[in-house]
Design an enzyme around this catalytic site. Structure first.
Site, mmCIF file in Angstrom:
data_model
loop_
_atom_site.group_PDB
_atom_site.id
_atom_site.type_symbol
_atom_site.label_atom_id
_atom_site.label_comp_id
_atom_site.label_asym_id
_atom_site.label_seq_id
_atom_site.Cartn_x
_atom_site.Cartn_y
_atom_site.Cartn_z
ATOM 1 N N TYR A 297 0.849 -1.182 0.000
ATOM 2 C CA TYR A 297 0.000 0.000 0.000
ATOM 3 C C TYR A 297 0.890 1.239 0.000
ATOM 4 O O TYR A 297 1.922 1.271 0.681
ATOM 5 C CB TYR A 297 -0.899 0.041 1.234
ATOM 6 C CG TYR A 297 -1.901 -1.084 1.323
ATOM 7 C CD1 TYR A 297 -3.205 -0.905 0.892
ATOM 8 C CD2 TYR A 297 -1.549 -2.311 1.862
ATOM 9 C CE1 TYR A 297 -4.143 -1.919 0.989
ATOM 10 C CE2 TYR A 297 -2.470 -3.339 1.960
ATOM 11 C CZ TYR A 297 -3.759 -3.140 1.524
ATOM 12 O OH TYR A 297 -4.679 -4.156 1.620
ATOM 13 N N HIS A 305 -6.506 1.185 -2.140
ATOM 14 C CA HIS A 305 -6.361 -0.254 -2.300
ATOM 15 C C HIS A 305 -4.904 -0.570 -2.631
ATOM 16 O O HIS A 305 -4.168 0.280 -3.144
ATOM 17 C CB HIS A 305 -7.279 -0.764 -3.408
ATOM 18 C CG HIS A 305 -8.740 -0.635 -3.087
ATOM 19 N ND1 HIS A 305 -9.375 -1.453 -2.175
ATOM 20 C CD2 HIS A 305 -9.689 0.226 -3.542
ATOM 21 C CE1 HIS A 305 -10.649 -1.105 -2.084
ATOM 22 N NE2 HIS A 305 -10.860 -0.088 -2.900
ATOM 23 N N LYS A 352 -4.381 -5.306 -9.447
ATOM 24 C CA LYS A 352 -3.110 -5.364 -8.736
ATOM 25 C C LYS A 352 -2.039 -5.923 -9.660
ATOM 26 O O LYS A 352 -2.302 -6.849 -10.425
ATOM 27 C CB LYS A 352 -3.227 -6.218 -7.472
ATOM 28 C CG LYS A 352 -4.087 -5.580 -6.389
ATOM 29 C CD LYS A 352 -4.284 -6.502 -5.228
ATOM 30 C CE LYS A 352 -5.054 -5.847 -4.109
ATOM 31 N NZ LYS A 352 -6.210 -5.055 -4.508
#
Length: 398
Positions: A297, A305, A352
């Site tokens: 993060y 997120h 991600k």
């Protein structure tokens, strides 16, 4: 302890919505250590011109108990727990999703009537609403199909049931039905005020061994207590105990035998990765829910997120060391391409980027075993990163 006010669903990578200003105030400090600057004066101005400063460091000195069974350090003091969470997002509440908010949820249920919600309660409410929306939509579609069948049987017309329209709710227009107001409960005992029993906070902050060692070794703001004597452990005792926690249990016939430390101890491998990214300014949290080892993060879970997902892959400098190893490290052996593709697909769906983190384990032949008795051995481990992106031809033509 503050309760978190519910907000609208986050858009994009940002989280918090209306709570963002409060989060910037509550989580303003990235580390437990605080750098206190003196008020400006003529003396401080002169010292600043000379390159000197009167800034001093405020160290919180928290306490935790080492638990070898769960391979973690338990922080039971609520003030220490909230401090470590709000200054760097260290640890996790054992009865919560992240922030130790179990007591806040209980007080909210008792006194607030659900008007102010914690992050866990907000998530639970959203999941319940999403489930109810799917049920309402399915019921509406079934009603349209039933109406089409009735028209066919009575009038002989063939009508293709629509999957959208004013009769079928959509995610943009659907709203949960208001809950009916419950009548006030009649007290069992009148004219007497019953005192509510205070709620005991049974939650503790659970630090991983990597988080605990970073706090006590690099930041010097954590004291680890021995679980038997409840006395502070020395740095060498902690270093060896954290490694022994990942070794196979010793036989009852050899309780006093000195444990044989391993170069490929999982604690060493994971601490190398954790320390590497923490030192670069990332907030590192566990990534088991996305089938990876860690998540990175920028500022913390309450702000954004996670952008990156890490898979730790140990690599032996001497391949023969893997043959005699007793630790059986995860991902040390070559894995199937289908497994890697699956992990990459999962993290691509949640926006991600997957990073393969290769940690090189030094060879036994060039280092003495005694070096493992101190953190000085970490200088012989190295980290290499490979970013893996899923190739999508329709999106990557430019």
């Amino acid at each position: 302890m503050s309760l978190i006010t519910p907000s609208s669903r986050p858009k994009g990578p940002f989280k918090g919505g209306a709570r963002r200003n409060d989060n910037n105030r509550i989580y303003a400090n990235p580390l437990p250590l605080l750098f206190i600057e003196p008020p400006r004066s003529r003396v401080t101005s002169i010292l600043g011109l000379l390159g000197l400063s009167l800034t001093h460091i405020e160290n919180p000195h928290c306490e935790g108990v080492f638990d070898p069974t769960t391979r973690s350090v338990w922080v039971s003091n609520i003030d220490h727990s909230m401090l470590l969470w709000r200054r760097g997002f260290f640890g996790k509440g054992d009865l919560s999703r992240s922030e130790p908010s179990w007591l806040a949820r209980q007080l909210n249920n008792r006194k607030m009537g659900g008007k102010q919600l914690t992050s866990e309660e907000i998530t639970a409410r959203r999941r319940a609403e999403r489930k109810q929306f799917k049920l309402d939509r399915a019921a509406a579609i079934a009603a349209v199909h039933e109406e089409a069948e009735v028209i066919f049987e009575t009038e002989g017309k063939v009508i293709r049931p629509a999957l959208s329209g004013p009769a079928i709710p959509s995610a943009a227009t659907w709203k949960p039905a208001p809950k009916p107001e419950e009548p006030p409960a009649t007290p069992l005992i009148e004219d007497e005020e019953l005192e509510e029993e205070p709620i005991e906070d049974v939650e503790h902050l659970q630090l991983t061994l990597q988080e605990a060692f970073l706090l006590l070794w690099n930041l010097d703001c954590l004291t680890v207590l021995d679980p038997q004597s409840m006395t502070p452990m020395s740095l060498k005792q902690i270093w060896i105990a954290f490694q022994v926690a990942h070794l196979p249990p010793r036989l009852p016939s050899q309780p006093t035998q000195k444990p044989q430390l391993q170069y490929d101890n999982p604690f060493l491998i994971n601490f190398v990765v954790y320390h590497h990214y923490r030192s670069l300014g990332w907030v590192v949290k566990g990534g088991i829910k996305f089938c990876v080892d860690y998540l990175l993060y920028k500022r913390g879970p309450v702000f954004h997120h996670a952008e990156f997902a890490l898979v730790v892959i140990p690599v032996y400098e001497d391949p023969e060391d893997q043959q005699v190893s007793v630790t059986n490290l995860q991902n040390a052996s070559p894995f199937a391409w289908s497994w890697l593709s699956t992990i990459n697909r999962v993290n691509s769906q949640v926006q991600k980027t997957l990073i393969l983190v290769y940690v090189t384990i030094p060879a036994r032949s060039r280092l003495p075993e005694s070096i493992l008795e101190s953190p000085a051995c970490l200088a012989h481990y190295s980290v290499r990163e490979v970013i893996l992106r899923r190739f999508i031809p329709a999106r990557m033509r430019d």
